[in-house]
Design a protein around this motif. Sequence first.
Motif, PDB file in Angstrom:
ATOM      1  N   ALA A 169      19.871 -12.111  12.527  1.00 44.66           N
ATOM      2  CA  ALA A 169      19.471 -12.556  11.185  1.00 44.66           C
ATOM      3  C   ALA A 169      18.011 -12.991  11.167  1.00 44.66           C
ATOM      4  N   ARG A 170      17.575 -13.603  12.255  1.00 39.64           N
ATOM      5  CA  ARG A 170      16.183 -14.040  12.325  1.00 39.64           C
ATOM      6  C   ARG A 170      15.238 -12.837  12.297  1.00 39.64           C
ATOM      7  N   ILE A 171      15.548 -11.834  13.107  1.00 39.67           N
ATOM      8  CA  ILE A 171      14.699 -10.648  13.160  1.00 39.67           C
ATOM      9  C   ILE A 171      14.724  -9.901  11.817  1.00 39.67           C
ATOM     10  N   ARG A 172      15.886  -9.882  11.191  1.00 39.74           N
ATOM     11  CA  ARG A 172      15.990  -9.216   9.888  1.00 39.74           C
ATOM     12  C   ARG A 172      15.037  -9.861   8.884  1.00 39.74           C
ATOM     13  N   SER A 173      15.046 -11.187   8.861  1.00 44.21           N
ATOM     14  CA  SER A 173      14.171 -11.905   7.942  1.00 44.21           C
ATOM     15  C   SER A 173      12.696 -11.695   8.302  1.00 44.21           C
ATOM     16  N   LEU A 174      12.396 -11.769   9.592  1.00 42.52           N
ATOM     17  CA  LEU A 174      11.014 -11.570  10.045  1.00 42.52           C
ATOM     18  C   LEU A 174      10.511 -10.177   9.691  1.00 42.52           C
ATOM     19  N   TYR A 175      11.369  -9.183   9.904  1.00 41.25           N
ATOM     20  CA  TYR A 175      10.970  -7.809   9.619  1.00 41.25           C
ATOM     21  C   TYR A 175      10.629  -7.660   8.143  1.00 41.25           C
ATOM     22  N   ARG A 176      11.505  -8.170   7.285  1.00 35.50           N
ATOM     23  CA  ARG A 176      11.293  -8.061   5.840  1.00 35.50           C
ATOM     24  C   ARG A 176       9.990  -8.708   5.407  1.00 35.50           C
ATOM     25  N   GLN A 177       9.797  -9.953   5.857  1.00 34.48           N
ATOM     26  CA  GLN A 177       8.606 -10.680   5.423  1.00 34.48           C
ATOM     27  C   GLN A 177       7.342 -10.027   5.954  1.00 34.48           C
ATOM     28  N   SER A 178       7.434  -9.570   7.193  1.00 30.77           N
ATOM     29  CA  SER A 178       6.270  -8.975   7.812  1.00 30.77           C
ATOM     30  C   SER A 178       5.928  -7.634   7.152  1.00 30.77           C
ATOM     31  N   ARG A 179       6.952  -6.876   6.774  1.00 34.03           N
ATOM     32  CA  ARG A 179       6.710  -5.621   6.049  1.00 34.03           C
ATOM     33  C   ARG A 179       6.098  -5.903   4.675  1.00 34.03           C
ATOM     34  N   ALA A 180       6.640  -6.918   3.993  1.00 35.04           N
ATOM     35  CA  ALA A 180       6.101  -7.273   2.676  1.00 35.04           C
ATOM     36  C   ALA A 180       4.624  -7.619   2.800  1.00 35.04           C
ATOM     37  N   ASN A 181       4.291  -8.306   3.881  1.00 34.55           N
ATOM     38  CA  ASN A 181       2.900  -8.674   4.129  1.00 34.55           C
ATOM     39  C   ASN A 181       2.046  -7.428   4.389  1.00 34.55           C
ATOM     40  N   ASP A 182       2.577  -6.496   5.169  1.00 39.56           N
ATOM     41  CA  ASP A 182       1.850  -5.250   5.438  1.00 39.56           C
ATOM     42  C   ASP A 182       1.625  -4.460   4.150  1.00 39.56           C
ATOM     43  N   ILE A 183       2.650  -4.435   3.320  1.00 39.56           N
ATOM     44  CA  ILE A 183       2.553  -3.661   2.086  1.00 39.56           C
ATOM     45  C   ILE A 183       1.478  -4.250   1.175  1.00 39.56           C
ATOM     46  N   ARG A 184       1.381  -5.561   1.161  1.00 41.77           N
ATOM     47  CA  ARG A 184       0.312  -6.216   0.383  1.00 41.77           C
ATOM     48  C   ARG A 184      -1.022  -6.138   1.114  1.00 41.77           C
ATOM     49  N   ASN A 185      -1.044  -5.508   2.272  1.00 41.50           N
ATOM     50  CA  ASN A 185      -2.221  -5.491   3.138  1.00 41.50           C
ATOM     51  C   ASN A 185      -2.720  -6.898   3.439  1.00 41.50           C
ATOM     52  N   GLY A 186      -1.776  -7.803   3.571  1.00 41.93           N
ATOM     53  CA  GLY A 186      -2.103  -9.166   3.965  1.00 41.93           C
ATOM     54  C   GLY A 186      -2.648 -10.050   2.859  1.00 41.93           C
ATOM     55  N   ALA A 187      -2.770  -9.498   1.659  1.00 42.38           N
ATOM     56  CA  ALA A 187      -3.351 -10.291   0.577  1.00 42.38           C
ATOM     57  C   ALA A 187      -2.316 -11.238  -0.015  1.00 42.38           C
ATOM     58  N   GLY A 188      -2.759 -12.439  -0.293  1.00 42.19           N
ATOM     59  CA  GLY A 188      -1.926 -13.396  -1.014  1.00 42.19           C
ATOM     60  C   GLY A 188      -0.644 -13.761  -0.305  1.00 42.19           C
ATOM     61  N   ALA A 189      -0.704 -13.902   1.001  1.00 42.42           N
ATOM     62  CA  ALA A 189       0.483 -14.300   1.742  1.00 42.42           C
ATOM     63  C   ALA A 189       0.992 -15.616   1.192  1.00 42.42           C
ATOM     64  N   GLY A 190       2.301 -15.756   1.133  1.00 44.06           N
ATOM     65  CA  GLY A 190       2.872 -16.994   0.637  1.00 44.06           C
ATOM     66  C   GLY A 190       3.270 -16.892  -0.826  1.00 44.06           C
ATOM     67  N   ASP A 191       2.661 -15.972  -1.522  1.00 41.18           N
ATOM     68  CA  ASP A 191       2.983 -15.804  -2.936  1.00 41.18           C
ATOM     69  C   ASP A 191       4.347 -15.175  -3.157  1.00 41.18           C
ATOM     70  N   GLN A 192       4.843 -14.519  -2.109  1.00 40.83           N
ATOM     71  CA  GLN A 192       6.089 -13.786  -2.283  1.00 40.83           C
ATOM     72  C   GLN A 192       7.272 -14.699  -2.515  1.00 40.83           C
ATOM     73  N   VAL A 193       7.065 -15.975  -2.306  1.00 43.26           N
ATOM     74  CA  VAL A 193       8.153 -16.910  -2.548  1.00 43.26           C
ATOM     75  C   VAL A 193       7.705 -17.901  -3.610  1.00 43.26           C
ATOM     76  N   PRO A 194       7.749 -17.472  -4.853  1.00 39.97           N
ATOM     77  CA  PRO A 194       7.211 -18.322  -5.894  1.00 39.97           C
ATOM     78  C   PRO A 194       8.012 -19.603  -6.021  1.00 39.97           C
ATOM     79  N   GLY A 195       7.303 -20.675  -6.181  1.00 40.64           N
ATOM     80  CA  GLY A 195       7.956 -21.959  -6.400  1.00 40.64           C
ATOM     81  C   GLY A 195       9.024 -22.247  -5.361  1.00 40.64           C
TER      82      GLY A 195
END
Lengths: 278, 192
Positions: free
Chosen positions: A232-258
Amino acid sequence: MDIGLCRRFGAVLAVVLVLAACANRNADAPVAGTPSATADIYEIDDDNDPLEIVNRFIFAFDMTLDVFIFKPAAATYRFLLPVEVRDSVRNVIRNLRTPVVLANDLFQGEMERAETTTMRFLINTTVGVLGIFDVADGWGYPHHDEDFGQTLAVHGAGEGFYLVLPIFGPSSLRDGFGLVVDILLDPLTYVGQAYDVDDELLARPAVGGIDTRSRNIETLEDLQKDSIDFYARIRSLYRQSRANDIRNGAGAGDQVPGLYSSEIDFGDDADSTEKTTD
Amino acid sequence: MLALAWLPASGRADQADAAGAFLMSLTDRSMAELTDESIPADQRKERFRRLFKDNFDIPAIGRFVLGRYWRPADEAERGEFLAVFEDVMVDRFAPQFAGYAGTKFKIGAIREVKEDNQLMVNSTVAPPNSEVVEVDWRLRSGDGGFKVLDVVAQGVSMALTLRSEYASVLKSSGGKIDALIAMLRERTAKAG
């Protein structure tokens, strides 16, 4: 290109189009402060892992391979070769990947990054002696990676669902297809076929994999140490890390609003949590 | 009543400056107190624990990490969870500081996140002989100054990762917090 390859490419394209057309619920990147925030909170707790049982099995298989083959190989590689040599190995492999990265830069309309990729290839192949030295990095053209999974995401395709691949590890329906397309996009795939040197097809990812693994030995150990559900940990890490790659690293942290905003988790007595997770 | 006279425009700029200063002092102190390799492991853990308790909002993080399972838990379970969670964090992160003397921090963009007095502070962390890591800090300002709510490294949120993992464990144990606490306790006993 022979007929078999054409057909394969056609099949992949068809699937890609279907995926892109589906552009499912993950498509809208959450933005802080938008009304869709409540829907995104649901996303946080959604495993999107219908194949979890199979995935866990393959994950265990991959972990076993890692313990007995990849990790020892990576440790030996790191022990035997000085860091300069290992960096050169990585440089050469990155340089060989240029066509795939460039194609995906272009597919995503990232012209500046496409230029960087081109300049890196020209500089490192010549001044950098066939990619052995990453001269371009010091000249203002830093390395970046791209793949077709990210291209699909940029064009609105959701991840599909989580997928663990044998040997390749964490992936998703979208990224798994992306992997196939990247192999088809790679000119070296056809060089290998034309000259019947299939070994090349395996050698490059194998060396690249060992090199990457050798750079993560301690990181993965640390990650595993306090984990009570590593899958489960790796699953979460993979998702977040891919989301970061897709944004090309821009605005990290924004993916979890509020993330901690009062209406979601601090409302001990409010019913908002139930409402958003139902 | 003073709060009503608070001027948003200038107040926000001050807030951002203060958040940057808070983080700089936190990282400076961590470097000074934790990185020396001659410090015995136990002492490093105790020092880390103090810094962690003073500067992180552990109850808020714990609540977020438990997610939907927080509310059904009773006071005793919550307290027990927060205590073992703190131990897990100490065991996990305190040893990481050993040998990281000379790490350079740079504060980047600071912006407000929605309401609730939260700020996202972007920073780059450059350990010696290692690649630069992009780290975002989620802070909340309150009466006692700033508290850290989350650390996001290269787009990976510590709180969200733990929440996913614990949710998976809780799901398979039928939502029993006791089972989660027991597993975490076993981990900390091993890390000793």
